[in-house]
Design a protein around this motif. Structure first.
Motif, mmCIF file in Angstrom:
data_model
loop_
_atom_site.group_PDB
_atom_site.id
_atom_site.type_symbol
_atom_site.label_atom_id
_atom_site.label_comp_id
_atom_site.label_asym_id
_atom_site.label_seq_id
_atom_site.Cartn_x
_atom_site.Cartn_y
_atom_site.Cartn_z
ATOM 1 N N CYS A 49 0.869 -1.240 -0.046
ATOM 2 C CA CYS A 49 -0.012 -0.028 0.034
ATOM 3 C C CYS A 49 0.891 1.263 -0.016
ATOM 4 C CB CYS A 49 -1.048 0.027 1.214
ATOM 5 S SG CYS A 49 -0.148 0.469 2.948
ATOM 6 N N ILE A 50 0.160 2.426 -0.052
ATOM 7 C CA ILE A 50 0.925 3.775 -0.264
ATOM 8 C C ILE A 50 1.953 3.879 0.874
ATOM 9 C CG2 ILE A 50 -0.767 5.215 0.854
ATOM 10 C CD1 ILE A 50 -0.237 6.992 -1.297
ATOM 11 N N VAL A 51 1.702 3.374 2.128
ATOM 12 C CA VAL A 51 2.500 3.748 3.115
ATOM 13 C C VAL A 51 3.720 3.124 3.233
ATOM 14 C CG1 VAL A 51 2.559 3.632 6.075
ATOM 15 C CG2 VAL A 51 0.403 3.996 4.746
ATOM 16 N N ASP A 52 3.703 1.849 2.999
ATOM 17 C CA ASP A 52 4.986 1.132 3.021
ATOM 18 C C ASP A 52 5.992 1.350 1.770
ATOM 19 O OD1 ASP A 52 4.587 -0.160 5.291
ATOM 20 O OD2 ASP A 52 3.992 -2.082 4.599
ATOM 21 N N ALA A 53 5.021 1.772 0.581
ATOM 22 C CA ALA A 53 5.732 2.007 -0.652
ATOM 23 C C ALA A 53 6.436 3.310 -0.305
ATOM 24 C CB ALA A 53 4.737 2.211 -1.688
ATOM 25 N N LEU A 54 5.819 4.425 0.144
ATOM 26 C CA LEU A 54 6.505 5.631 0.455
ATOM 27 C C LEU A 54 7.880 5.383 1.300
ATOM 28 C CD1 LEU A 54 3.751 8.029 0.929
ATOM 29 C CD2 LEU A 54 5.600 8.472 -0.603
ATOM 30 N N ARG A 55 7.715 4.623 2.456
ATOM 31 C CA ARG A 55 8.874 4.530 3.125
ATOM 32 C C ARG A 55 10.073 3.765 2.225
ATOM 33 N NH1 ARG A 55 5.277 1.649 7.969
ATOM 34 N NH2 ARG A 55 5.049 3.502 9.314
ATOM 35 N N ARG B 45 5.768 20.406 7.696
ATOM 36 C CA ARG B 45 6.855 19.429 7.382
ATOM 37 C C ARG B 45 6.997 18.308 8.621
ATOM 38 N NH1 ARG B 45 7.967 24.426 5.922
ATOM 39 N NH2 ARG B 45 8.790 24.790 3.595
ATOM 40 N N SER B 46 6.482 18.622 9.550
ATOM 41 C CA SER B 46 6.523 17.867 10.989
ATOM 42 C C SER B 46 5.913 16.506 10.682
ATOM 43 C CB SER B 46 5.973 18.482 12.398
ATOM 44 O OG SER B 46 4.743 18.844 11.963
ATOM 45 N N GLY B 47 5.901 15.369 11.324
ATOM 46 C CA GLY B 47 5.303 14.255 11.489
ATOM 47 C C GLY B 47 6.023 13.344 10.346
ATOM 48 N N ASP B 48 5.378 11.991 10.119
ATOM 49 C CA ASP B 48 5.709 11.222 9.146
ATOM 50 C C ASP B 48 4.635 10.704 8.183
ATOM 51 O OD1 ASP B 48 4.197 9.373 10.818
ATOM 52 O OD2 ASP B 48 5.954 8.521 11.802
ATOM 53 N N VAL B 49 4.879 9.564 7.581
ATOM 54 C CA VAL B 49 4.050 9.267 6.550
ATOM 55 C C VAL B 49 2.478 8.837 7.314
ATOM 56 C CG1 VAL B 49 4.794 6.860 6.333
ATOM 57 C CG2 VAL B 49 3.673 7.682 4.462
ATOM 58 N N VAL B 50 2.674 8.107 8.286
ATOM 59 C CA VAL B 50 1.380 7.565 9.083
ATOM 60 C C VAL B 50 0.663 8.808 9.512
ATOM 61 C CG1 VAL B 50 0.689 6.208 10.980
ATOM 62 C CG2 VAL B 50 2.404 5.334 9.672
ATOM 63 N N ASP B 51 1.312 9.718 9.964
ATOM 64 C CA ASP B 51 0.479 10.980 10.633
ATOM 65 C C ASP B 51 -0.240 11.690 9.542
ATOM 66 O OD1 ASP B 51 1.773 10.734 13.340
ATOM 67 O OD2 ASP B 51 3.608 11.794 12.457
#
Length: 263
Positions: free
Chosen positions: A99-105, A202-208
Motif C-alpha cells: 500500500c502507499i504507506v510502505d511504498a513511500l517508506r 513538514r513535521s510528522g511522518d507518513v503515518v501521521d
C-alpha cells in the motif's frame, strides 16, 4: 460560447470512467512536483535533477500513471492508496500486495541510498514524487467498500461521474493551467501567516499524514456528497480551495522528504 466546455467535460468524464484511480490527474501531480521543486535547496534540486536524468519533478510526477498500461508495472497498482478500517480509523498495516504507506517508506530509503544503481534510485524517486501527491488526495486514504469513492456515483454538471473523479480532476479543471496553479499556490506562501503555518506541515511522518488525509475523507469529503448527488458550481466554490490546500501541503512535504533523504 458555452458548448465547448460541455464537450470538454463530457470527454473528460468518458475517460475517467475507464481509468478511475488516477489521483489528482496530471494537473494535480505536476502542481505538487512544481511546488516541491521551488521549495528545494539548490543542492538538493541539483541532486534530484541528476537522478531523474534532467527531467523535472513535474515531469516525473506522472510516471506512475503513465506506465499503468504496461504489465511489467502491475505491481505498482496497489501502491497508490490505502484502505482503513472505518471501525478503527487508524493505519494498522499494509496488505500483502502493499500500500502507499510502505511504498513511500521504501522509496524514500532507496532515494537516499547512494550505493544503489542510478536506475533503481530514479524509479524510487518517481514513485516517491507521485505517492506523496496521492497521499494528499483524501479519497486515496479511504474505504475498501466503495473503492475510495469510485462507487459513489454523482451527477457532475449534468454528466454521470463518481466522487473519486470529482476530487482527482473535476475540482481542478477550471483552476487554470497547471503552471499557473502552481505559481499561485506556491506564491501564497509569501503570506507571513501561511508561511508560519506551512513550517509546521513538514513535521510528522507518513503515518501521521495518512491519518490527516483520512480525517479529511471521513469528516468532509464523504459527507459532502452522497450517491446520486447533483454537484456543480457551488460544490466547486466550496471544495476546490480544499483540494488546492492539499496540493500545497503535498508540495511542501515532498520538498521536506527530499531534503531529508538527499542531504
Amino acid at each position: 460560447m458555452r458548448r465547448a466546455p460541455c464537450i470538454a467535460i463530457a470527454t473528460l468524464l468518458a475517460v475517467s470512467l475507464v481509468d478511475e484511480a488516477r489521483a489528482w490527474g496530471p494537473v494535480g501531480h505536476r502542481v505538487v512536483g512544481q511546488i516541491a521543486s521551488r521549495q528545494l535547496s539548490d543542492e538538493v534540486r541539483g541532486e534530484v535533477l541528476a537522478i531523474l536524468g534532467g527531467a523535472s519533478l513535474a515531469e516525473a510526477s506522472v510516471w506512475m500513471d503513465d506506465v499503468r498500461s504496461e504489465p511489467r508495472y502491475d505491481w505498482l497498482e496497489p501502491l497508490h492508496y490505502v484502505n482503513l478500517d472505518p471501525r478503527r480509523g487508524r493505519f494498522q498495516s499494509c496488505p500483502p500486495r502493499g500500500c502507499i504507506v510502505d511504498a513511500l517508506r521504501d522509496a524514500r530509503t532507496k532515494v537516499g541510498d547512494h550505493a544503489l544503481p542510478r536506475a533503481e534510485r530514479r524509479e524510487a524517486l518517481r514513485i516517491l514524487i507521485h505517492l506523496v501527491g496521492d497521499l494528499h488526495q483524501p479519497l486515496h486514504v479511504s474505504h475498501r467498500a466503495d473503492r475510495g469513492g469510485n462507487d459513489v456515483g454523482v451527477d457532475w454538471f449534468g454528466q454521470r461521474s463518481n466522487l473519486h473523479w470529482v476530487w482527482d480532476t473535476g475540482l481542478l479543471r477550471d483552476r487554470g493551467r497547471w503552471q499557473q496553479l502552481a505559481d499561485r499556490l506556491e506564491g501564497s506562501l509569501r503570506d507571513a501567516r501561511l508561511a508560519r503555518e506551512a513550517a509546521s506541515w513538514r513535521s510528522g511522518d507518513v503515518v501521521d499524514w495518512t491519518h490527516e488525509s483520512y480525517r479529511l475523507t471521513v469528516e468532509a469529503v464523504y459527507p459532502s456528497a452522497a450517491a446520486g448527488s447533483k454537484l456543480g458550481r457551488s460544490y466547486v466554490e466550496r471544495y476546490a480551495p480544499v483540494a488546492e490546500r492539499q496540493l500545497l501541503l503535498a508540495g511542501v512535504r515532498l520538498a521536506a522528504v527530499l531534503e531529508a533523504a538527499l542531504r
